[in-house]
Write an enzyme that holds these catalytic residues in place. Sequence first.
Site, short mmCIF file in Angstrom:
data_model
loop_
_atom_site.label_atom_id
_atom_site.label_comp_id
_atom_site.label_asym_id
_atom_site.label_seq_id
_atom_site.Cartn_x
_atom_site.Cartn_y
_atom_site.Cartn_z
N TYR A 55 0.84 -1.19 0.00
CA TYR A 55 0.00 0.00 0.00
C TYR A 55 0.88 1.25 0.00
O TYR A 55 1.69 1.46 0.90
CB TYR A 55 -0.92 0.03 1.22
CG TYR A 55 -1.93 -1.10 1.29
CD1 TYR A 55 -2.21 -1.90 0.18
CD2 TYR A 55 -2.61 -1.37 2.46
CE1 TYR A 55 -3.13 -2.93 0.24
CE2 TYR A 55 -3.54 -2.40 2.54
CZ TYR A 55 -3.80 -3.19 1.42
OH TYR A 55 -4.71 -4.21 1.50
N SER A 153 -5.02 -14.08 1.43
CA SER A 153 -5.98 -13.16 0.82
C SER A 153 -6.32 -13.63 -0.59
O SER A 153 -5.42 -13.88 -1.39
CB SER A 153 -5.41 -11.74 0.77
OG SER A 153 -6.30 -10.85 0.13
N TRP A 206 -12.92 -7.45 2.34
CA TRP A 206 -12.64 -6.09 1.90
C TRP A 206 -13.72 -5.63 0.92
O TRP A 206 -14.42 -6.44 0.33
CB TRP A 206 -11.24 -5.95 1.30
CG TRP A 206 -10.90 -6.75 0.08
CD1 TRP A 206 -10.40 -8.02 0.04
CD2 TRP A 206 -10.96 -6.30 -1.28
NE1 TRP A 206 -10.17 -8.39 -1.26
CE2 TRP A 206 -10.50 -7.36 -2.09
CE3 TRP A 206 -11.36 -5.11 -1.89
CZ2 TRP A 206 -10.43 -7.26 -3.50
CZ3 TRP A 206 -11.30 -5.01 -3.28
CH2 TRP A 206 -10.83 -6.08 -4.06
#
Length: 337
Positions: A55, A153, A206
């Site tokens: 990120y 993920s 998410w």
Amino acid sequence: MVNYRYLGNSGLKVSEITYGNWVTHGSQVDDAAAVQTVHAALDAGITTFDTADTYANQAAEVVLGRALSGQRREGLEIFTKCYFPVGAKGPNDTGLSRKHIFESINGSLKRLGTDYVDLYQAHRFDYETPLEETFQAFADIVRQGKALYIGVSEWTAEQLRAGHALAQDLGVQLISNQPQYSMLWRVIEERVVPTSEELGISQIVWSPMAQGVLTGKYLPGQPVPEGSRATDQRSGARFIQDFLRDDLLTAVQRLKPIAADAGLTMPQLAIAWVLQNPNVAAALVGASRPEQLADTVKASGVTLDADTLAAIDAALADTVNRDPEHTYTVSPKTRLS
């Protein structure tokens, strides 16, 4: 205040609304505003914070570390991830090789200003690294005390099963998966969720608001609002494009009276909906302003009755994507560089 849920088949409790800083810290939001928003999350009872080394190319971890500085570490649950290219983005600055995993966790701990993370996650599945190598590295990190638990993920049902078996053999706990999930994007329900329930793995989801579309602010036949995510390439504009169809936006507008009847705002309805799934341990929310969290945290503890859930399904009808094949398209077949 925010309720807590156990993460997978473990004793770790996490706030069911978890703060994520994917498109905000280090890019969309200045550092001072980011710190204010994290403190607002803490004031609202959120203790679980999710980030990743990729990120803002590592900057988001730095900002989160500064924002959490001075907090009681034992009262926080800090999550991060590795896989995507970072730093100079050389040939070994990506993937789930032993080399990259160890360099990634050491860098993340330094940037976050902590000795350990509560959950360390494989941000995607790495088709170019033997799974045994990846999980041996994860197990070593756990044994060194740098991470307490392991997560992944956007893994498929088959990948979760293979990873869980290796984790058991190595004596570590794989307890979570972090997929996209919302009223509009339900591709995990057919295969990933049943497999996860069998294995004792929770979902940390998410985009529960479908990149903001489920707030109702995007109107069919109208230009996207100025300053919204759809106009900002730094804040994941490309991820929202598939949701900006007029038929879908029209369907979302039909949710407004349903939310009103339930005594909820549109964002609260979206977050409460994902939390109705018992396999979901937490919904990831981001915020660019502290006041946004004051609204979203009110979704914690909300129970939607059967009539409300049926009304949501009827309103969205065939705009919902339930195709489980999409779970096989998320992880790149070759490492990005």
